[in-house]
Design a protein around this motif. Structure first.
Motif, PDB file in Angstrom:
ATOM      1  N   PHE A  91     -28.335 -30.577  40.143  1.00 60.58           N
ATOM      2  CA  PHE A  91     -28.974 -31.869  39.908  1.00 60.58           C
ATOM      3  C   PHE A  91     -30.400 -31.765  40.443  1.00 60.58           C
ATOM      4  O   PHE A  91     -30.594 -31.447  41.610  1.00 60.58           O
ATOM      5  N   VAL A  92     -31.367 -32.013  39.585  1.00 62.02           N
ATOM      6  CA  VAL A  92     -32.772 -32.020  39.989  1.00 62.02           C
ATOM      7  C   VAL A  92     -33.248 -33.464  39.964  1.00 62.02           C
ATOM      8  O   VAL A  92     -33.229 -34.116  38.920  1.00 62.02           O
ATOM      9  N   LEU A  93     -33.666 -33.953  41.131  1.00 64.18           N
ATOM     10  CA  LEU A  93     -34.178 -35.313  41.264  1.00 64.18           C
ATOM     11  C   LEU A  93     -35.695 -35.217  41.281  1.00 64.18           C
ATOM     12  O   LEU A  93     -36.273 -34.570  42.143  1.00 64.18           O
ATOM     13  N   HIS A  94     -36.326 -35.836  40.296  1.00 64.44           N
ATOM     14  CA  HIS A  94     -37.781 -35.787  40.212  1.00 64.44           C
ATOM     15  C   HIS A  94     -38.286 -37.139  39.725  1.00 64.44           C
ATOM     16  O   HIS A  94     -37.940 -37.567  38.624  1.00 64.44           O
ATOM     17  N   GLY A  95     -39.078 -37.797  40.573  1.00 66.29           N
ATOM     18  CA  GLY A  95     -39.495 -39.159  40.241  1.00 66.29           C
ATOM     19  C   GLY A  95     -38.251 -40.035  40.208  1.00 66.29           C
ATOM     20  O   GLY A  95     -37.410 -39.974  41.078  1.00 66.29           O
ATOM     21  N   ARG A 115     -29.850 -39.446  47.235  1.00 66.77           N
ATOM     22  CA  ARG A 115     -30.864 -39.459  48.300  1.00 66.77           C
ATOM     23  C   ARG A 115     -30.353 -40.157  49.556  1.00 66.77           C
ATOM     24  O   ARG A 115     -30.612 -39.706  50.675  1.00 66.77           O
ATOM     25  N   SER A 116     -29.627 -41.249  49.404  1.00 65.17           N
ATOM     26  CA  SER A 116     -29.147 -41.967  50.589  1.00 65.17           C
ATOM     27  C   SER A 116     -27.979 -41.242  51.253  1.00 65.17           C
ATOM     28  O   SER A 116     -27.902 -41.190  52.477  1.00 65.17           O
ATOM     29  N   GLN A 117     -27.080 -40.649  50.478  1.00 63.95           N
ATOM     30  CA  GLN A 117     -25.920 -39.964  51.050  1.00 63.95           C
ATOM     31  C   GLN A 117     -26.311 -38.666  51.741  1.00 63.95           C
ATOM     32  O   GLN A 117     -25.740 -38.300  52.769  1.00 63.95           O
ATOM     33  N   ASN A 119     -29.642 -37.683  52.531  1.00 64.99           N
ATOM     34  CA  ASN A 119     -30.908 -37.725  53.262  1.00 64.99           C
ATOM     35  C   ASN A 119     -31.785 -36.514  52.887  1.00 64.99           C
ATOM     36  O   ASN A 119     -32.300 -35.810  53.747  1.00 64.99           O
ATOM     37  N   ALA A 120     -31.927 -36.290  51.592  1.00 66.29           N
ATOM     38  CA  ALA A 120     -32.664 -35.137  51.091  1.00 66.29           C
ATOM     39  C   ALA A 120     -34.162 -35.352  51.240  1.00 66.29           C
ATOM     40  O   ALA A 120     -34.690 -36.397  50.881  1.00 66.29           O
ATOM     41  N   GLY A 121     -34.845 -34.332  51.769  1.00 66.67           N
ATOM     42  CA  GLY A 121     -36.289 -34.380  51.929  1.00 66.67           C
ATOM     43  C   GLY A 121     -37.002 -33.885  50.684  1.00 66.67           C
ATOM     44  O   GLY A 121     -36.389 -33.372  49.743  1.00 66.67           O
ATOM     45  N   LEU A 122     -38.331 -34.020  50.671  1.00 69.61           N
ATOM     46  CA  LEU A 122     -39.135 -33.539  49.540  1.00 69.61           C
ATOM     47  C   LEU A 122     -39.021 -32.025  49.416  1.00 69.61           C
ATOM     48  O   LEU A 122     -39.026 -31.312  50.417  1.00 69.61           O
ATOM     49  N   ASN A 123     -38.901 -31.556  48.193  1.00 69.06           N
ATOM     50  CA  ASN A 123     -38.785 -30.139  47.865  1.00 69.06           C
ATOM     51  C   ASN A 123     -37.630 -29.473  48.625  1.00 69.06           C
ATOM     52  O   ASN A 123     -37.708 -28.317  49.002  1.00 69.06           O
ATOM     53  N   GLU A 124     -36.563 -30.204  48.839  1.00 66.27           N
ATOM     54  CA  GLU A 124     -35.420 -29.669  49.571  1.00 66.27           C
ATOM     55  C   GLU A 124     -34.287 -29.328  48.609  1.00 66.27           C
ATOM     56  O   GLU A 124     -34.022 -30.055  47.655  1.00 66.27           O
TER      57      GLU A 124
END
Length: 162
Positions: A91-95, A115-117, A119-124
């Motif tokens: 899964f790629v999250l972008h925007g 993101r909430s479950q 706590n993924a950071g930017l470019n992580e």
């Protein structure tokens, strides 16, 4: 008209048509029945809204806000066989969008839930095991190291022995 109503109407038509010896009517009725059955069995496309729905079915790679998503998609696509072999879904999250190799459509809330479950950071990049636990996280995606890590996992070794 609901499915029950359709089948009641079909049942009444069936009695009427099969009393008639005309073969064309019987053929038309068979085609009608097949069409109604296929429509009744057709399902709306399912949507995934939570990664927990994939627990025990797939390993998951989440890539949050990568710097160069186009190059990343190319890398992921060229490694499809290795991902399939390891039951690994990405899964790629972008925007505000989610891209994935999973066959179901990502639900609108999937990105927010991930993101909430996690706590993924930017470019992580995060690797989630079959049990739903985070196995690794980092800012660099090394696919060979990822494959080696997965292949060393007890459940993966058991899969390879089968």
């Amino acid at each position: 008209m609901g499915i029950v109503g359709r089948f009641c109407a079909v049942d009444a038509t069936l009695e009427c048509l099969f009393e008639s010896p005309h073969p064309v009517k019987k053929l038309l009725f068979s085609v009608l029945c097949a069409g109604l059955c296929m429509r009744a069995l057709a399902q709306e496309p399912t949507m995934i809204s939570d990664l927990r729905d994939l627990q025990w079915q797939h390993r998951i790679l989440v890539l949050n806000e990568p710097h160069n998503p186009e190059a990343l998609f190319e890398r992921l696509s060229t490694n499809a066989a290795a991902f399939d072999e390891r039951r690994l879904i990405w899964f790629v999250l972008h925007g505000g969008t989610v891209q994935t190799n999973y066959p179901e459509t990502p639900g609108d809330e999937l990105s927010t839930n991930i993101r909430s479950q996690l706590n993924a950071g930017l470019n992580e990049a995060l690797l989630i095991g079959l049990d739903g636990g985070v196995k690794a996280r980092g800012n660099r995606l090394d696919l060979e190291a990822l494959y080696a890590m997965i292949d060393a996992m007890p459940m993966r070794r058991a899969e390879q022995r089968e």
